[in-house]
Design a protein around this motif. Structure first.
Motif, PDB file in Angstrom:
ATOM      1  N   ARG A  91      11.165 -23.310 138.436  1.00  0.00           N
ATOM      2  CA  ARG A  91      11.896 -22.597 137.444  1.00  0.00           C
ATOM      3  C   ARG A  91      11.907 -21.750 136.722  1.00  0.00           C
ATOM      4  O   ARG A  91      12.597 -20.995 136.288  1.00  0.00           O
ATOM      5  CB  ARG A  91      11.890 -23.947 136.533  1.00  0.00           C
TER       6      ARG A  91
ATOM      7  N   LEU B 269      14.534 -30.621 132.492  1.00  0.00           N
ATOM      8  CA  LEU B 269      13.497 -30.271 133.167  1.00  0.00           C
ATOM      9  C   LEU B 269      12.472 -29.594 131.858  1.00  0.00           C
ATOM     10  O   LEU B 269      11.166 -30.288 131.792  1.00  0.00           O
ATOM     11  CB  LEU B 269      14.456 -28.975 133.687  1.00  0.00           C
ATOM     12  N   ILE B 270      12.968 -28.921 130.344  1.00  0.00           N
ATOM     13  CA  ILE B 270      11.999 -28.886 129.935  1.00  0.00           C
ATOM     14  C   ILE B 270      11.217 -30.629 128.777  1.00  0.00           C
ATOM     15  O   ILE B 270       9.784 -29.748 128.816  1.00  0.00           O
ATOM     16  CB  ILE B 270      12.585 -27.692 128.574  1.00  0.00           C
TER      17      ILE B 270
ATOM     18  N   SER C 274       8.994 -31.841 131.304  1.00  0.00           N
ATOM     19  CA  SER C 274       8.197 -31.266 131.770  1.00  0.00           C
ATOM     20  C   SER C 274       7.083 -31.090 130.438  1.00  0.00           C
ATOM     21  O   SER C 274       5.547 -31.317 130.785  1.00  0.00           O
ATOM     22  CB  SER C 274       8.249 -29.498 131.555  1.00  0.00           C
TER      23      SER C 274
ATOM     24  N   LYS D 178       3.114 -33.833 129.833  1.00  0.00           N
ATOM     25  CA  LYS D 178       1.803 -33.367 129.845  1.00  0.00           C
ATOM     26  C   LYS D 178       1.273 -34.151 128.820  1.00  0.00           C
ATOM     27  O   LYS D 178       0.591 -34.807 128.712  1.00  0.00           O
ATOM     28  CB  LYS D 178       1.768 -31.518 129.871  1.00  0.00           C
TER      29      LYS D 178
END
Ligand code: URA
Length: 430
Positions: free
Chosen positions: A173, A184-185, A188, A192
């Motif tokens: 990205r 996507l952010i 992501s 985690k």
């Protein structure tokens, strides 16, 4: 050769044409990309389609779970204390993790902060701590768990085993113009954090000049998406929406940010750093079952400082060692009497980076003593010739480019010019 369940081109067509991907399709896509069957060029097309057309809530949840499933998941059930963590979307002068983790841990709560190194204008927590002589970011699993039990807080490097699909996807990205997509952010960050195994999570989602997403409405959407993902995964999650138009505190760099954090732990420090540290600590402790914890008292009476010292020592650092100081300084002064009405976060972050505080490539070292010390904040009255900020670097050749990025980034207006300080914490999302 095993037969693949889906075809990447079909999935790209679906997203390109504004359709929704199913759970099985997303699971396959993430797995096939992680093992190299789906290539970077196909995944780049997919991320651009997601960037342009978005994803529904179920798709974002599926993507997050698929990225968690690509690696290991930590488990803190063996600890005798509850776990609570914080994540910031990153900003200029954002050193809050440093005072926050030991402050919260001083209440008998475990704070497992798996952090990163900085890239670009936002600094990395590990880079800051590495300015302390002897301190090390890499811990074995045994050391990590022992420190959580004994000290309570650990700030260390995330192992490669957590959400490896995200690592690969994030790198892609980064070079394909698809970082700033909310699905996507959110997936992501949350993949985690959920894989890390914390029971509770407080998100500091920033908006404004120095933030990742500048627009407050988009930051709110990101915060709401991440809070929903956390709750769906059984993690008690709250977000604060915070202002990043101005650098946080009076320092931007590494060693100078550690120095300022220690001031906060000693009961002092700049008001904005204290305000955010206290607000986040209250949220973390409330989620960990201590809604009435007297957070300010722990900063004033030395309990948070004791935990900081124990945390730094446990990772090989000397909490009493002198921090590095840069060889060269350049002071910028006010050219008139008046009121400082502007101090824009992004150019100050870029300037600190150009001084050597940040890195342009993953493999570059940072210069721990490089950075900027601010001597005034927006709203302050200043007099002609008064220092506004000091640039520090080991190589004086760096000053020119740093000053270039600061052109137009700060302004002293006529005395009496009306100025309203914006609130630091704009909203809370739960
Ligand atoms: N931080 C992350 O970990 N992932 C993103 O996509 C953006 C910021």
């Amino acid at each position: 050769m095993a037969i693949e369940k889906f075809d990447a081109v079909d999935l790209i067509h679906t997203k390109r044409d504004k359709g929704a991907l199913g759970t099985e399709q997303i699971n396959w896509l993430v797995d096939a990309y992680t093992r190299g069957y789906v290539g970077d060029e196909q995944m780049a097309a997919m991320t651009m389609a997601i960037f342009l057309n978005g994803m529904g809530r179920q798709e974002i949840r599926d993507l997050t779970l698929a990225m968690i499933a690509s690696g290991e998941r930590m488990n803190f059930d063996s600890l005798s204390k509850p776990t609570t963590d914080k994540h910031s979307t990153g900003g200029v002068g954002d050193k809050i993790t440093l005072p926050l983790a030991p402050l919260v841990a001083s209440f008998g709560v475990a704070v497992p902060q798996l952090s990163g190194r900085g890239l670009g204008h936002t600094g990395g927590t590990l880079d800051k701590l590495e300015s302390i002589p002897g301190w090390r970011a890499d811990l074995s699993n045994e050391e990590f768990f022992a420190q959580l039990e004994d000290v309570g807080s650990v700030i260390c490097a995330a192992g490669a085993g957590l959400a490896p699909a995200d690592k690969k996807l994030y790198a892609l990205r980064d070079i394909t113009g698809t970082v700033e997509a909310i699905p996507l952010i959110a997936s992501s960050i949350m993949s985690k954090k959920i894989a890390e195994g914390t029971a509770a999570l407080v998100l500091d989602v920033k908006f404004g000049s120095g933030a990742f997403l500048k627009d407050p409405a988009r930051s709110r959407e990101l915060a709401e998406t991440m809070v929903a993902l956390g709750k769906d995964a059984g993690v008690a999650t709250v977000a604060l929406l915070t202002n990043m138009n101005v650098p946080l505190g009076l320092t931007i760099g590494n060693a100078n940010e550690v120095r300022e954090s220690v001031e906060v732990l000693a009961g002092g420090g700049p008001a904005d750093v204290v305000e955010l540290t206290v607000a986040l600590a209250r949220e973390m402790l409330a989620l960990a079952g201590q809604p009435d914890a007297d957070v300010e008292a722990a900063l004033k009476d030395g309990r948070a400082m004791d935990t900081w010292r124990a945390m730094i020592s446990a990772q090989g650092g000397d909490p009493d060692a002198a921090l590095p100081v840069a060889r060269e300084q350049h002071v910028v002064t006010a050219d008139r009497d008046g009121i400082l009405v502007q101090q824009e976060a992004l150019p100050f972050g870029v300037a600190a980076w150009r001084l050597g505080a940040g890195r342009a490539r993953k493999q570059d070292p940072v210069q721990h003593a490089a950075g900027i010390d601010l001597h005034a904040k927006p709203g302050d009255t200043v007099t002609k010739g008064q220092p506004l900020f000091t640039l520090s670097a080991d190589e004086p050749e760096r000053f020119e480019r740093a000053l270039e990025s600061l052109e137009g980034a700060y302004e002293v207006a006529e005395p009496g010019t009306p100025f309203e300080v914006q609130p630091l914490i704009a909203d809370r999302i739960s």
